[in-house]
Motif scaffolding. Structure first.
Motif, PDB file in Angstrom:
ATOM      1  N   THR A   1     -62.776  11.441 -21.127  1.00  0.00           N
ATOM      2  CA  THR A   1     -63.874  10.966 -20.284  1.00  0.00           C
ATOM      3  C   THR A   1     -63.366  10.805 -18.838  1.00  0.00           C
ATOM      4  O   THR A   1     -62.156  10.805 -18.605  1.00  0.00           O
ATOM      5  CB  THR A   1     -64.399   9.606 -20.790  1.00  0.00           C
ATOM      6  OG1 THR A   1     -63.376   8.625 -20.607  1.00  0.00           O
ATOM      7  CG2 THR A   1     -64.811   9.683 -22.253  1.00  0.00           C
ATOM      8  N   LYS A   2     -64.278  10.643 -17.898  1.00  0.00           N
ATOM      9  CA  LYS A   2     -63.873  10.440 -16.499  1.00  0.00           C
ATOM     10  C   LYS A   2     -63.051   9.153 -16.364  1.00  0.00           C
ATOM     11  O   LYS A   2     -62.023   9.131 -15.702  1.00  0.00           O
ATOM     12  CB  LYS A   2     -65.090  10.390 -15.576  1.00  0.00           C
ATOM     13  CG  LYS A   2     -65.689  11.754 -15.348  1.00  0.00           C
ATOM     14  CD  LYS A   2     -66.835  11.690 -14.365  1.00  0.00           C
ATOM     15  CE  LYS A   2     -67.412  13.099 -14.217  1.00  0.00           C
ATOM     16  NZ  LYS A   2     -68.498  13.158 -13.267  1.00  0.00           N
ATOM     17  N   PHE A   3     -63.512   8.097 -16.995  1.00  0.00           N
ATOM     18  CA  PHE A   3     -62.763   6.842 -16.957  1.00  0.00           C
ATOM     19  C   PHE A   3     -61.433   7.013 -17.688  1.00  0.00           C
ATOM     20  O   PHE A   3     -60.402   6.493 -17.262  1.00  0.00           O
ATOM     21  CB  PHE A   3     -63.589   5.703 -17.563  1.00  0.00           C
ATOM     22  CG  PHE A   3     -62.907   4.370 -17.517  1.00  0.00           C
ATOM     23  CD1 PHE A   3     -62.535   3.805 -16.302  1.00  0.00           C
ATOM     24  CD2 PHE A   3     -62.653   3.663 -18.681  1.00  0.00           C
ATOM     25  CE1 PHE A   3     -61.910   2.570 -16.254  1.00  0.00           C
ATOM     26  CE2 PHE A   3     -62.026   2.424 -18.634  1.00  0.00           C
ATOM     27  CZ  PHE A   3     -61.654   1.876 -17.421  1.00  0.00           C
TER      28      PHE A   3
ATOM     29  N   THR B   1     -59.325   6.868 -24.220  1.00  0.00           N
ATOM     30  CA  THR B   1     -59.468   7.779 -23.082  1.00  0.00           C
ATOM     31  C   THR B   1     -60.275   9.020 -23.440  1.00  0.00           C
ATOM     32  O   THR B   1     -60.636   9.789 -22.568  1.00  0.00           O
ATOM     33  CB  THR B   1     -58.087   8.230 -22.548  1.00  0.00           C
ATOM     34  OG1 THR B   1     -57.375   8.913 -23.591  1.00  0.00           O
ATOM     35  CG2 THR B   1     -57.279   7.037 -22.047  1.00  0.00           C
TER      36      THR B   1
ATOM     37  N   ILE C   1     -65.504  -1.906 -18.841  1.00  0.00           N
ATOM     38  CA  ILE C   1     -65.795  -0.560 -18.315  1.00  0.00           C
ATOM     39  C   ILE C   1     -65.710   0.459 -19.444  1.00  0.00           C
ATOM     40  O   ILE C   1     -66.557   1.346 -19.568  1.00  0.00           O
ATOM     41  CB  ILE C   1     -64.835  -0.188 -17.163  1.00  0.00           C
ATOM     42  CG1 ILE C   1     -65.067  -1.105 -15.966  1.00  0.00           C
ATOM     43  CG2 ILE C   1     -65.030   1.273 -16.753  1.00  0.00           C
ATOM     44  CD1 ILE C   1     -64.011  -0.981 -14.878  1.00  0.00           C
ATOM     45  N   GLY C   2     -64.696   0.318 -20.300  1.00  0.00           N
ATOM     46  CA  GLY C   2     -64.544   1.217 -21.441  1.00  0.00           C
ATOM     47  C   GLY C   2     -65.700   1.130 -22.414  1.00  0.00           C
ATOM     48  O   GLY C   2     -66.091   2.122 -23.028  1.00  0.00           O
TER      49      GLY C   2
ATOM     50  N   SER D   1     -63.482  10.792 -26.049  1.00  0.00           N
ATOM     51  CA  SER D   1     -64.713  10.442 -26.753  1.00  0.00           C
ATOM     52  C   SER D   1     -64.389  10.005 -28.184  1.00  0.00           C
ATOM     53  O   SER D   1     -63.373  10.402 -28.759  1.00  0.00           O
ATOM     54  CB  SER D   1     -65.696  11.613 -26.742  1.00  0.00           C
ATOM     55  OG  SER D   1     -65.104  12.758 -27.310  1.00  0.00           O
TER      56      SER D   1
ATOM     57  N   ASP E   1     -68.210   3.256 -21.029  1.00  0.00           N
ATOM     58  CA  ASP E   1     -67.753   4.643 -21.013  1.00  0.00           C
ATOM     59  C   ASP E   1     -67.887   5.315 -22.382  1.00  0.00           C
ATOM     60  O   ASP E   1     -68.430   6.407 -22.491  1.00  0.00           O
ATOM     61  CB  ASP E   1     -66.300   4.696 -20.533  1.00  0.00           C
ATOM     62  CG  ASP E   1     -65.770   6.104 -20.372  1.00  0.00           C
ATOM     63  OD1 ASP E   1     -66.454   6.939 -19.744  1.00  0.00           O
ATOM     64  OD2 ASP E   1     -64.664   6.379 -20.878  1.00  0.00           O
ATOM     65  N   THR E   2     -67.386   4.664 -23.421  1.00  0.00           N
ATOM     66  CA  THR E   2     -67.367   5.301 -24.745  1.00  0.00           C
ATOM     67  C   THR E   2     -68.067   4.486 -25.825  1.00  0.00           C
ATOM     68  O   THR E   2     -68.253   4.981 -26.935  1.00  0.00           O
ATOM     69  CB  THR E   2     -65.914   5.532 -25.218  1.00  0.00           C
ATOM     70  OG1 THR E   2     -65.271   4.260 -25.356  1.00  0.00           O
ATOM     71  CG2 THR E   2     -65.153   6.433 -24.279  1.00  0.00           C
TER      72      THR E   2
ATOM     73  N   PRO F   1     -64.063   0.689 -26.492  1.00  0.00           N
ATOM     74  CA  PRO F   1     -62.992   0.783 -25.505  1.00  0.00           C
ATOM     75  C   PRO F   1     -61.566   0.760 -26.038  1.00  0.00           C
ATOM     76  O   PRO F   1     -60.648   1.234 -25.389  1.00  0.00           O
ATOM     77  CB  PRO F   1     -63.234  -0.429 -24.610  1.00  0.00           C
ATOM     78  CG  PRO F   1     -63.932  -1.409 -25.486  1.00  0.00           C
ATOM     79  CD  PRO F   1     -64.771  -0.577 -26.419  1.00  0.00           C
TER      80      PRO F   1
END
Length: 185
Positions: free
Chosen positions: A75-77, A56, A27-28, A58, A31-32, A35
């Motif tokens: 980030t949202k995650f 967590t 997921i990370g 950017s 996300d970025t 991770p």
């Protein structure tokens, strides 16, 4: 005894938590794009070590203490990871290696000179840094260096097996807000 427990719990956490770590890593990645976050921190006796956490913020965020970071960088995650404290899971590797303990003073950055001085004065840097402790469950973060160092010293002076398990249990059950970032409390 505490080092033995640290080793055992971190090993079990990494082995049995591997599926969770893998899912969070994937997921990370979305996300970025990166991770896992690595950063040099102040370890026992002021020796540097590389702390490992889930990212967590950017990728281009400046390397500063959380209380100095821009909340827009999270980030949202990342917000979810911080709120649930899951961003700390990779530090089990640091615990397994003996660079950290499950319970101890949170490791700071080398540019946090005021906190380092306060901790040196109170003998806090003689202990392994930890994932959680008395300061964390009481929402005391690195924005108040003197209070944090005093709290760390008080914790270390009274750290026994009962307190060790108490801090871990209180952290896992949601006590404490984790590292604060302005605008994200």
């Amino acid at each position: 005894m505490i080092r033995t427990l640290d080793f055992l719990f971190s090993l079990l956490g990494l082995v049995f938590g591997f599926p969770v770590l893998l899912v969070l890593c994937v997921i990370g990645l979305f996300d970025t794009g990166s991770p896992v976050f690595r950063q040099e921190r102040v370890g026992r006796d002021k020796r540097p070590f590389t702390l490992v956490k889930f990212r967590t913020m950017s990728v281009d965020t400046a390397s500063v203490a959380s209380h100095l970071a821009n909340s827009a960088s999270i980030t949202k995650f990342g917000h979810f990871l911080r709120r649930t404290k899951l961003d700390e899971l990779p530090q089990l590797w640091n615990v397994l290696k003996g660079e950290m303990s499950l319970v101890g003073p949170r490791p700071c950055l080398f540019n946090q000179e005021e906190l380092i001085a306060e901790r040196e004065q109170r003998g806090v840097l003689k202990a392994r840094p930890g994932i959680t402790g008395l300061a964390q469950i009481n929402d005391i973060d690195m924005s108040t260096p003197k209070l944090l160092a005093e709290t760390d010293a008080r914790m270390l002076a009274s750290l026994n097996l009962t307190a060790y398990f108490k801090y871990i249990f209180m952290t896992v059950s949601g006590k404490g807000s984790g590292d604060r970032v302005p605008g994200k409390d």
